[in-house]
Write a protein that holds these residues in place. Structure first.
Motif, PDB file in Angstrom:
ATOM      1  N   VAL A 197      31.773  59.975  57.938  1.00 40.45           N
ATOM      2  CA  VAL A 197      33.381  60.404  57.907  1.00 40.45           C
ATOM      3  C   VAL A 197      33.712  61.027  56.759  1.00 40.45           C
ATOM      4  O   VAL A 197      33.639  60.867  55.566  1.00 40.45           O
ATOM      5  CB  VAL A 197      34.296  59.003  57.736  1.00 40.45           C
ATOM      6  CG1 VAL A 197      35.712  59.437  57.659  1.00 40.45           C
ATOM      7  CG2 VAL A 197      34.285  58.352  59.019  1.00 40.45           C
ATOM      8  N   LYS A 198      34.094  62.496  56.715  1.00 40.09           N
ATOM      9  CA  LYS A 198      34.550  63.394  55.792  1.00 40.09           C
ATOM     10  C   LYS A 198      35.869  63.651  55.486  1.00 40.09           C
ATOM     11  O   LYS A 198      36.455  63.707  56.573  1.00 40.09           O
ATOM     12  CB  LYS A 198      33.743  64.477  55.948  1.00 40.09           C
ATOM     13  CG  LYS A 198      33.834  65.480  54.359  1.00 40.09           C
ATOM     14  CD  LYS A 198      33.026  66.866  54.802  1.00 40.09           C
ATOM     15  CE  LYS A 198      33.050  67.410  53.232  1.00 40.09           C
ATOM     16  NZ  LYS A 198      32.512  68.727  53.373  1.00 40.09           N
ATOM     17  N   ARG A 199      36.287  63.554  54.149  1.00 37.67           N
ATOM     18  CA  ARG A 199      37.660  63.856  53.838  1.00 37.67           C
ATOM     19  C   ARG A 199      37.726  65.400  54.070  1.00 37.67           C
ATOM     20  O   ARG A 199      37.109  66.131  53.093  1.00 37.67           O
ATOM     21  CB  ARG A 199      37.841  63.323  52.725  1.00 37.67           C
ATOM     22  CG  ARG A 199      39.421  63.504  52.091  1.00 37.67           C
ATOM     23  CD  ARG A 199      39.477  62.915  50.737  1.00 37.67           C
ATOM     24  NE  ARG A 199      40.644  63.519  50.141  1.00 37.67           N
ATOM     25  CZ  ARG A 199      41.817  62.918  49.943  1.00 37.67           C
ATOM     26  NH1 ARG A 199      41.991  61.952  50.670  1.00 37.67           N
ATOM     27  NH2 ARG A 199      42.811  63.453  49.226  1.00 37.67           N
ATOM     28  N   LEU A 236      26.130  58.138  64.747  1.00 34.03           N
ATOM     29  CA  LEU A 236      27.042  59.058  65.214  1.00 34.03           C
ATOM     30  C   LEU A 236      27.607  59.834  64.266  1.00 34.03           C
ATOM     31  O   LEU A 236      28.128  59.322  63.315  1.00 34.03           O
ATOM     32  CB  LEU A 236      28.040  58.304  66.309  1.00 34.03           C
ATOM     33  CG  LEU A 236      27.780  57.940  67.447  1.00 34.03           C
ATOM     34  CD1 LEU A 236      28.404  57.103  68.166  1.00 34.03           C
ATOM     35  CD2 LEU A 236      27.428  59.327  68.499  1.00 34.03           C
ATOM     36  N   MET A 237      27.841  61.087  64.471  1.00 37.67           N
ATOM     37  CA  MET A 237      28.594  62.005  63.230  1.00 37.67           C
ATOM     38  C   MET A 237      29.104  63.265  63.896  1.00 37.67           C
ATOM     39  O   MET A 237      28.997  63.469  64.987  1.00 37.67           O
ATOM     40  CB  MET A 237      27.757  62.302  62.204  1.00 37.67           C
ATOM     41  CG  MET A 237      26.280  62.676  62.420  1.00 37.67           C
ATOM     42  SD  MET A 237      25.168  62.627  61.164  1.00 37.67           S
ATOM     43  CE  MET A 237      26.024  63.474  59.736  1.00 37.67           C
ATOM     44  N   GLY A 238      30.045  64.020  63.315  1.00 35.41           N
ATOM     45  CA  GLY A 238      30.511  65.055  63.623  1.00 35.41           C
ATOM     46  C   GLY A 238      29.562  66.241  63.765  1.00 35.41           C
ATOM     47  O   GLY A 238      28.531  66.233  62.897  1.00 35.41           O
ATOM     48  N   LYS A 239      29.787  67.372  64.541  1.00 36.65           N
ATOM     49  CA  LYS A 239      28.801  68.394  64.639  1.00 36.65           C
ATOM     50  C   LYS A 239      28.904  69.145  63.373  1.00 36.65           C
ATOM     51  O   LYS A 239      28.096  69.975  63.018  1.00 36.65           O
ATOM     52  CB  LYS A 239      28.713  69.040  65.618  1.00 36.65           C
ATOM     53  CG  LYS A 239      29.979  69.800  66.048  1.00 36.65           C
ATOM     54  CD  LYS A 239      29.726  71.261  67.054  1.00 36.65           C
ATOM     55  CE  LYS A 239      30.973  71.920  67.333  1.00 36.65           C
ATOM     56  NZ  LYS A 239      30.985  73.015  68.250  1.00 36.65           N
ATOM     57  N   GLN A 240      30.147  69.263  63.007  1.00 38.18           N
ATOM     58  CA  GLN A 240      30.548  69.977  61.693  1.00 38.18           C
ATOM     59  C   GLN A 240      31.868  69.590  61.262  1.00 38.18           C
ATOM     60  O   GLN A 240      32.596  69.016  61.537  1.00 38.18           O
ATOM     61  CB  GLN A 240      30.468  71.584  62.209  1.00 38.18           C
ATOM     62  CG  GLN A 240      31.663  71.984  62.494  1.00 38.18           C
ATOM     63  CD  GLN A 240      31.994  73.458  63.114  1.00 38.18           C
ATOM     64  OE1 GLN A 240      30.925  73.922  63.880  1.00 38.18           O
ATOM     65  NE2 GLN A 240      32.610  74.378  62.551  1.00 38.18           N
ATOM     66  N   ASP A 245      32.471  74.414  57.758  1.00 43.40           N
ATOM     67  CA  ASP A 245      32.076  74.712  58.977  1.00 43.40           C
ATOM     68  C   ASP A 245      30.568  75.362  58.857  1.00 43.40           C
ATOM     69  O   ASP A 245      29.997  75.892  59.607  1.00 43.40           O
ATOM     70  CB  ASP A 245      32.763  76.099  59.663  1.00 43.40           C
ATOM     71  CG  ASP A 245      34.074  75.875  60.060  1.00 43.40           C
ATOM     72  OD1 ASP A 245      34.569  74.699  60.267  1.00 43.40           O
ATOM     73  OD2 ASP A 245      34.936  76.822  59.848  1.00 43.40           O
ATOM     74  N   GLU A 246      29.770  74.218  58.300  1.00 42.72           N
ATOM     75  CA  GLU A 246      28.345  74.505  58.140  1.00 42.72           C
ATOM     76  C   GLU A 246      27.451  73.984  59.279  1.00 42.72           C
ATOM     77  O   GLU A 246      26.392  74.968  59.800  1.00 42.72           O
ATOM     78  CB  GLU A 246      27.824  73.856  56.908  1.00 42.72           C
ATOM     79  CG  GLU A 246      28.107  74.629  55.776  1.00 42.72           C
ATOM     80  CD  GLU A 246      27.739  74.131  54.409  1.00 42.72           C
ATOM     81  OE1 GLU A 246      27.237  75.071  53.482  1.00 42.72           O
ATOM     82  OE2 GLU A 246      27.652  72.867  54.278  1.00 42.72           O
ATOM     83  N   ASN A 247      28.045  72.962  59.707  1.00 38.80           N
ATOM     84  CA  ASN A 247      27.083  72.306  60.909  1.00 38.80           C
ATOM     85  C   ASN A 247      25.385  72.315  60.744  1.00 38.80           C
ATOM     86  O   ASN A 247      24.556  72.654  61.365  1.00 38.80           O
ATOM     87  CB  ASN A 247      27.198  73.305  62.271  1.00 38.80           C
ATOM     88  CG  ASN A 247      26.711  72.681  63.499  1.00 38.80           C
ATOM     89  OD1 ASN A 247      26.030  71.896  63.541  1.00 38.80           O
ATOM     90  ND2 ASN A 247      27.571  73.179  64.600  1.00 38.80           N
ATOM     91  N   GLN A 248      25.208  71.370  59.605  1.00 44.47           N
ATOM     92  CA  GLN A 248      24.009  71.284  59.040  1.00 44.47           C
ATOM     93  C   GLN A 248      23.408  69.680  58.896  1.00 44.47           C
ATOM     94  O   GLN A 248      22.119  69.497  58.876  1.00 44.47           O
ATOM     95  CB  GLN A 248      23.696  72.025  57.829  1.00 44.47           C
ATOM     96  CG  GLN A 248      23.956  73.309  57.815  1.00 44.47           C
ATOM     97  CD  GLN A 248      23.989  74.186  56.365  1.00 44.47           C
ATOM     98  OE1 GLN A 248      23.652  73.177  55.335  1.00 44.47           O
ATOM     99  NE2 GLN A 248      24.327  75.303  56.313  1.00 44.47           N
ATOM    100  N   VAL A 249      24.207  68.978  58.416  1.00 46.20           N
ATOM    101  CA  VAL A 249      23.975  67.642  57.768  1.00 46.20           C
ATOM    102  C   VAL A 249      23.262  66.744  59.026  1.00 46.20           C
ATOM    103  O   VAL A 249      22.206  65.920  58.712  1.00 46.20           O
ATOM    104  CB  VAL A 249      25.227  66.963  57.282  1.00 46.20           C
ATOM    105  CG1 VAL A 249      24.770  65.571  56.772  1.00 46.20           C
ATOM    106  CG2 VAL A 249      25.790  67.571  56.040  1.00 46.20           C
TER     107      VAL A 249
HETATM  108  N1  LIG Z   1      30.807  64.218  52.193  1.00 42.36           N
HETATM  109  C1  LIG Z   1      30.457  63.660  53.424  1.00 42.36           C
HETATM  110  N2  LIG Z   1      30.822  62.332  53.822  1.00 42.36           N
HETATM  111  C2  LIG Z   1      30.379  61.918  54.868  1.00 42.36           C
HETATM  112  N3  LIG Z   1      29.878  62.538  55.844  1.00 42.36           N
HETATM  113  C3  LIG Z   1      29.853  63.891  55.684  1.00 42.36           C
HETATM  114  C4  LIG Z   1      30.198  64.610  54.305  1.00 42.36           C
HETATM  115  N4  LIG Z   1      29.760  65.783  54.628  1.00 42.36           N
HETATM  116  C5  LIG Z   1      29.242  65.820  55.659  1.00 42.36           C
HETATM  117  N5  LIG Z   1      29.517  64.763  56.538  1.00 42.36           N
HETATM  118  C6  LIG Z   1      28.704  64.758  58.030  1.00 42.36           C
HETATM  119  O1  LIG Z   1      27.866  65.523  58.524  1.00 42.36           O
HETATM  120  C7  LIG Z   1      28.711  66.308  59.576  1.00 42.36           C
HETATM  121  C8  LIG Z   1      28.365  67.706  59.449  1.00 42.36           C
HETATM  122  O2  LIG Z   1      28.886  68.317  58.347  1.00 42.36           O
HETATM  123  P1  LIG Z   1      28.516  69.582  58.024  1.00 42.36           P
HETATM  124  O3  LIG Z   1      26.916  69.888  58.373  1.00 42.36           O
HETATM  125  O4  LIG Z   1      28.959  69.812  56.580  1.00 42.36           O
HETATM  126  O5  LIG Z   1      29.189  70.602  58.729  1.00 42.36           O
HETATM  127  C9  LIG Z   1      30.178  65.913  59.471  1.00 42.36           C
HETATM  128  O6  LIG Z   1      31.007  65.903  60.727  1.00 42.36           O
HETATM  129  C10 LIG Z   1      30.100  64.641  58.743  1.00 42.36           C
HETATM  130  O7  LIG Z   1      29.943  63.665  59.752  1.00 42.36           O
END
Ligand SMILES: Nc1ncnc2c1ncn2[C@@H]1O[C@H](COP(=O)(O)O)[C@@H](O)[C@H]1O
Ligand SMILES: Cc1cc2nc3c(=O)[nH]c(=O)nc-3n(C[C@H](O)[C@H](O)[C@H](O)COP(=O)(O)OP(=O)(O)OC[C@H]3O[C@@H](n4cnc5c(N)ncnc54)[C@H](O)[C@@H]3O)c2cc1C
Lengths: 249, 319
Positions: A7-9, A114-118, A123-127
């Motif tokens: 979960v990201k803020r 489970l996590m968000g796609k980005q 808007d990186e869509n990498q983690v």
């Molecule tokens: N600081 C963070 N804390 C928790 N989850 C994160 C964080 N940054 C990214 N994520 C997770 O990684 C997903 C993809 O993020 P991103 O690759 O940064 O667009 C997000 O939807 C989050 O579920």
């Protein structure tokens, strides 16, 4: 089955975002913050799996400053059983976040993440994909439907070419797209109950990870604005202008 | 900078979506190699006329569908072997899926969807849209290799180079992970040009009611112009248009010569995917609709009246 959800803020998706005076970051004064919408969807999916009797525990994890507790409380109010904050004020990039999440994953040993796609800030869509690589797990990104059955998940994915279905063995990393579900509204009773649910705080050092950002945001600017166009009265005028002025047909 | 370009394939065929990444490599690389992965891959020769050192093809039955878990180790292997400073592909769902996993395997920093890249005093600075393309961010990146996806419309098409790049068959890794399996793909095709490549795009919004109405009005106008069809998320969510037609922050990014937005309100999320189009036309009953703020030509009118008129006019004047 235990499910871990990140979960990201992030700024509220409907907030107006402007560059700060120095042009080094965005203006954060009075900015309304929220749970990243894609993470809310991932969490909703996890809670539904628990309600359907397919999962036994849902754990939410966030990485960031102490203020991220707010978003974890929201996750608990939605229905997560407990929450973990990896507290740090260091600048992070996607590989650092992935390494911290991997360490939490190792500690928790869930059957599914489970996590968000980005995240809708950068808007990186990498983690998710990086995490799957680090943990050497299969991945199913951009999920619009998930069915969990006998140690595997059948996932419909939103791709540029249409809806692709793949099957991944569990444990796996699944990242949520917008159409996976519609997250519930948080009920008042949930908010009250969330206060007594456990929220553990760890540091990167507790996890044996020293994050270092190799990608750093150094400047922010508004994109070039389009110049105002003109109104046309009817389709004849439109076709004439497209042909003679714009020369695109 | 030595660049490895990952060509987009569906496992069987090379896609022209790879071209912007090749254009990027032509501009930024001292030398570059193209890697195409699949099984009995067709169309590899379309990649040989752009000055790549070589086009490596990896064919293996286990690679017949583009599964990230199977493709990423192949890309990581050749990135290491070539000593690549950057691994690059055009931004698509394929490259987002595969290359971020490659970055994880290589422990490499990654930049998504970049629109500019400068190299000054050994430092790489990339620009990319952030906050739903409301802003452009500048990012400094250290370490090599760097993994990048590049925004198609920002890099365009590569220049044809006379000399043909040699096609070299390369080995698949001895062990391919098999924990994900491809099951099926629904959608696509339809005989119209690809949305991200088309010269003309006609998009429709929620007021198009149902799939038949959408096809009749939006499809009809697109066909009169030889264009592709796009849609808003609201139209997709209401089942009026298929997912893969969605334009915007969470859909595709397009920048055609001509973009016609029909009954599209112009939300920031939709604009994020189309505001770099060369000429934008908006047709909307509401004179205050935000789409008019980015439209070069705005027509305040009911779509059901003017779209058939426009379609007829275009058909007749063409003949
Ligand atoms: N600081 C963070 N804390 C928790 N989850 C994160 C964080 N940054 C990214 N994520 C997770 O990684 C997903 C993809 O993020 P991103 O690759 O940064 O667009 C997000 O939807 C989050 O579920
Ligand atoms: C995280 C997030 C991501 C999103 N990503 C995307 C995305 O990628 N793409 C996207 O498009 N949206 C996206 N959205 C949704 C976006 O916010 C809007 O809700 C959506 O774009 C609105 O679609 P619309 O213009 O079709 O519908 P509406 O907002 O309902 O607008 C319809 C328009 O049609 C006009 N109209 C009505 N009847 C007629 C008629 N007869 N003739 C002519 N005009 C008429 C109306 O005046 C109105 O302006 C996202 C939202 C969120 C929160």
């Amino acid at each position: 089955m235990k499910i871990l959800v990140s979960v990201k803020r992030v700024p509220d998706p409907y907030a107006k975002i402007t560059p700060n005076a120095a042009g080094t970051d965005i203006n954060r004064d009075g900015l309304q913050m929220a749970v990243n919408p894609f993470d809310e969807i991932a969490l909703e999916e996890a809670i539904r799996l628990k309600e359907a009797g397919k999962a036994t525990e849902v754990v939410a994890v966030s990485i960031g400053g102490a203020e991220s507790q707010e978003q974890l409380r929201t996750a608990l109010a939605m229905g997560a059983d407990r929450a973990i904050l990896v507290q740090t004020d260091e600048p992070l990039d996607a590989p650092s976040v992935a390494r911290l999440l991997a360490a939490v994953y190792q500690r928790e040993q869930p059957n599914l993440m489970l996590m968000g796609k980005q995240a809708i800030d950068m808007d990186e869509n990498q983690v998710g994909q990086m995490l799957a690589a680090i943990l050497d797990l299969p991945q199913a990104t951009f999920a619009s439907k998930v069915s969990v059955e006998n140690g595997s998940a059948l996932v419909e994915r939103e791709t540029d070419n249409g809806i692709e279905t793949i099957k991944v063995s569990l444990p796996a990393i699944i990242t949520a797209d917008l159409r996976l579900n519609e997250p519930r509204y948080v009920a008042l009773t949930g908010i009250v109950r969330a206060r007594s649910k456990p929220l553990e705080t760890l540091t990167p050092a507790d996890l044996g990870v020293q994050p270092r950002a190799r990608v750093r945001l150094t400047g922010v600017e508004a994109p070039p604005a389009r110049k105002a166009g003109k109104r046309v009265n009817d389709v004849h005028e439109l076709v004439r202008l497209l042909r003679e002025e714009a020369r695109v047909i | 900078m030595k660049i490895l370009v990952l060509a987009e394939t569906d496992g069987g065929r090379v896609s022209e979506k790879s071209l912007p990444a090749i254009a990027f490599a032509q501009q930024k690389a001292s030398e570059f190699t193209v890697l195409a992965i699949g099984d009995a891959l067709q169309g590899v020769e379309t990649l040989t006329g752009y000055g790549a050192q070589a086009v490596l093809t990896v064919n293996h039955p286990a690679l017949s569908k583009p599964l990230a878990e199977r493709y990423a180790p192949v890309v990581a292997h050749y990135a290491r072997q070539l000593g690549a400073d950057a691994v690059v592909a055009t931004t698509t769902t394929f490259s987002r899926d595969v290359l971020a996993r490659v970055a994880g395997l290589l422990d490499a920093p990654m930049l998504s969807d970049i629109i500019a890249l400068e190299q000054t005093d050994g430092k790489l600075v990339a620009k990319r849209p952030i906050y739903s393309a409301n802003l452009i961010g500048a990012f400094e990146v250290e370490g090599a290799p760097v993994v990048m996806t590049v925004r198609g419309p920002a890099w365009g098409k590569p220049e044809p180079k006379g000399a043909e790049s040699p096609v070299q068959a390369a080995d698949a890794p001895a062990e391919i992970p098999m924990r994900s399996e491809w099951v099926s793909l629904q959608g696509g095709g339809g005989g119209r040009p690809d949305l991200t490549q088309a010269r003309v795009v006609v998009s429709g919004g929620r007021p198009l009611k149902d799939p038949e109405t959408f096809e009749k009005y939006i499809g009809g106008l697109a066909d009169a112009l030889g264009g592709a069809v796009g849609a808003t998320r609201a139209a997709v969510d209401s089942g009026i248009a298929p997912n893969e037609l969605q334009v915007g922050q969470t859909g595709k990014t397009v920048a055609p010569e001509l973009y016609i937005a029909v009954a599209v309100s112009g939300s920031v999320q939709h604009l994020a995917g189309m505001k770099d189009s060369k000429v934008i036309v908006a047709i909307n009953t509401d004179p205050e609709a935000p789409i008019f703020q980015v439209a070069d030509y705005g027509l305040v009118a009911d779509l059901y009246q003017v779209v058939p008129e426009l379609t007829e006019l275009l058909k007749n004047s063409k003949g």
